[in-house]
Motif scaffolding. Sequence first.
Motif, mmCIF file in Angstrom:
data_model
loop_
_atom_site.group_PDB
_atom_site.id
_atom_site.type_symbol
_atom_site.label_atom_id
_atom_site.label_comp_id
_atom_site.label_asym_id
_atom_site.label_seq_id
_atom_site.Cartn_x
_atom_site.Cartn_y
_atom_site.Cartn_z
ATOM 1 N N ARG A 1 0.456 42.537 29.216
ATOM 2 C CA ARG A 1 0.556 43.391 30.408
ATOM 3 C C ARG A 1 1.928 43.263 31.055
ATOM 4 N NH1 ARG A 1 -3.510 41.194 33.719
ATOM 5 N NH2 ARG A 1 -3.054 42.798 35.281
ATOM 6 N N SER B 1 -6.614 35.175 26.585
ATOM 7 C CA SER B 1 -6.330 35.584 27.963
ATOM 8 C C SER B 1 -4.832 35.497 28.245
ATOM 9 C CB SER B 1 -7.089 34.685 28.950
ATOM 10 O OG SER B 1 -8.476 34.841 28.765
ATOM 11 N N THR C 1 -7.002 45.528 33.532
ATOM 12 C CA THR C 1 -6.560 44.511 34.489
ATOM 13 C C THR C 1 -7.189 43.185 34.083
ATOM 14 O OG1 THR C 1 -8.457 44.686 35.968
ATOM 15 C CG2 THR C 1 -6.675 46.289 36.293
ATOM 16 N N CYS C 2 -6.840 42.091 34.797
ATOM 17 C CA CYS C 2 -7.403 40.796 34.403
ATOM 18 C C CYS C 2 -8.913 40.747 34.652
ATOM 19 C CB CYS C 2 -6.670 39.642 35.080
ATOM 20 S SG CYS C 2 -6.600 39.776 36.863
ATOM 21 N N ASP D 1 -2.281 38.546 29.294
ATOM 22 C CA ASP D 1 -1.346 38.464 30.433
ATOM 23 C C ASP D 1 0.059 38.868 29.993
ATOM 24 O OD1 ASP D 1 -3.109 37.685 32.412
ATOM 25 O OD2 ASP D 1 -2.796 35.526 32.082
ATOM 26 N N TYR E 1 -10.891 41.126 31.350
ATOM 27 C CA TYR E 1 -10.800 40.162 30.250
ATOM 28 C C TYR E 1 -12.164 39.713 29.725
ATOM 29 C CZ TYR E 1 -5.726 39.628 31.152
ATOM 30 O OH TYR E 1 -4.385 39.822 31.315
#
Lengths: 353, 353
Positions: free
Chosen positions: B349, B342, B297-298, B346, B301
């Motif tokens: 995903r 990042s 998930t973020c 994103d 990161y």
Amino acid sequence: MERQQLIFSNSVAAALDGAVAAINGVSSRFVLVDSNTERLVLPRLGASQAIAGARVITIPAGDEAKCLDTLAAVWNELQDGGATRSSLLINLGGGVVTDLGGFAAASFKRGIRFINVPTTLLAAVDAAVGGKTGINYRGMKNEIGAFAPACAVLLSTIFFDSLPATELRSGFAEMIKHAMLTGERDVDALLDFDLAAIDNERLLLLLRDSVAVKRRIVDEDPLEQGIRRALNLGHTAGHAFESLALERHRPVPHGYAVAWGLVVETVLSHLKLQFPSDALYRLASAIKELYGCAPVTCDDYPQLLHLMRHDKKSRHGEINCTLLRNYGDIAIDNAIDDDTLSAALDIYRDLSE
Amino acid sequence: MERQQLIFSNSVAAALDGAVAAINGVSSRFVLVDSNTERLVLPRLGASQAIAGARVITIPAGDEAKCLDTLAAVWNELQDGGATRSSLLINLGGGVVTDLGGFAAASFKRGIRFINVPTTLLAAVDAAVGGKTGINYRGMKNEIGAFAPACAVLLSTIFFDSLPATELRSGFAEMIKHAMLTGERDVDALLDFDLAAIDNERLLLLLRDSVAVKRRIVDEDPLEQGIRRALNLGHTAGHAFESLALERHRPVPHGYAVAWGLVVETVLSHLKLQFPSDALYRLASAIKELYGCAPVTCDDYPQLLHLMRHDKKSRHGEINCTLLRNYGDIAIDNAIDDDTLSAALDIYRDLSE
């Protein structure tokens, strides 16, 4: 295999620093010593920058240390010291340190670079050419190891004064062998050299000549299929003397056994190939003075013959020797019958009385 | 380094016997298996003369066996079986067997000859080119080992049916990577291949193409100073996924992590070098179908970025990737800033949802 760079110098610290500086991109340095060279040799290299910045790894002195446990201990110290693929290992010691250290380097992270600085005459002659590394394993000599060339081998004679006389003479026997493969002048130069009062610069020149002989022969026959067997001169009889002494729990130094073997095989050369008798007498007398006589009687002949027939150099159970027509005139692969060998042993014992 | 002879054949027994017959002067043969390949693979080679006359050495299956204790056990078996410098070792198994067996052979008596018969797709792609051998040591992968070429590597696809699907897909990810370094046609050929119903002969051809890519790149840059880093495609992000999963005690197969990394780095290629979006979408969709999505998930990161900065391929703490302008159009050494990475994560995903 790549060639090892050979550096002959008695200004060891400066020569070592030069050799290290010539290697690209060294990230960190390690120096491998045994408990003897740590005490006797390392302090004499105080002027070396390369040594000053290196992490010292010490292993026990002696042949028993040439084993897997010691090898693993060296790997551990490299790992704990953060060695990378760009690290350099400097092996500073006798044959155990250069053989084991060379294999530790050859196998760590699939191979890091190393420099050998042999501190015994035998290790100097051995380590200079051939790139053999390894350890003993379950009773077998050099059972685990690799062919791995050092980046450089630094050959010097200044550390030999810390050796027992026996050790120095052992290495000297290999040099006599190399000279015999070259010519009479080379043999005379060695036999005239005074081992009791060493002239370091003169010995360095003799060492250089000796290493050159070995290198020439190894280069000519890298796969050990022909002329390289010339390097076995003295070793068929020599190994038999060595094994017999070991069986009787009265071991003799390897170099001493080789020296005795050189005389026996020169007698054989005289009997089979007319090697000149005057050169034989002079050799026998010089070897007797330096090494004494092999501790054998005629009762030992059957066992000596048995050992020679089972030497790894023999084939089909036949005794096989390198012989000389004269110094420098080599004849490999001579089959020797039992009677001739017994006669040669008789003559050897007469000459050594 | 010497080149390894590669033999692509699904008539394994005959091909193996041919390879062994082509090696001169073999004194005795040994075959190394693990407990799985002893049970599942060895019985399928009953027709091989080379195997029939060989002494079998069995090691435990699994990664934990790739250690010094197992290596010593193999040395012991070689020694007890009377192996000489002319003996031959046939390594029959996955990566543990070929890596450990290769090093056992490379180090026994300073090197005996060996043949690799990889039985997993990953080992086939890995072992075919490069000659890397070794064991894990004190927590470090391949810490002890050597570069040592096999006499021959026999590549076959017939044993893969004994593998779990996960294992097969892991090896397939490396093949996808090689195809991406070559061209769109090669990628399509792989993505169209049905891993659920394997056509062995077709897979053997794909394997041959894949190995050819790796060999071409390794030959072009044997010292890993430039283009060879192209082989790291997918591995910067992939290793981070793998390490993160390991930290959380929910390990993922290496090949799965690489597959996810291939998509992330293709997104980066799109953002930085205009890699075409249609090809990216097709790749992402195919990878998602075969390998699912990386479990991140973020919130992950920062840790992923930290792991990538400390990857051994990164320098000066800067994240460094191999990218593609298009399939087959390689750009090595791209520095990636945190924001771009990042953003790429994103997009990855989104594409994998």
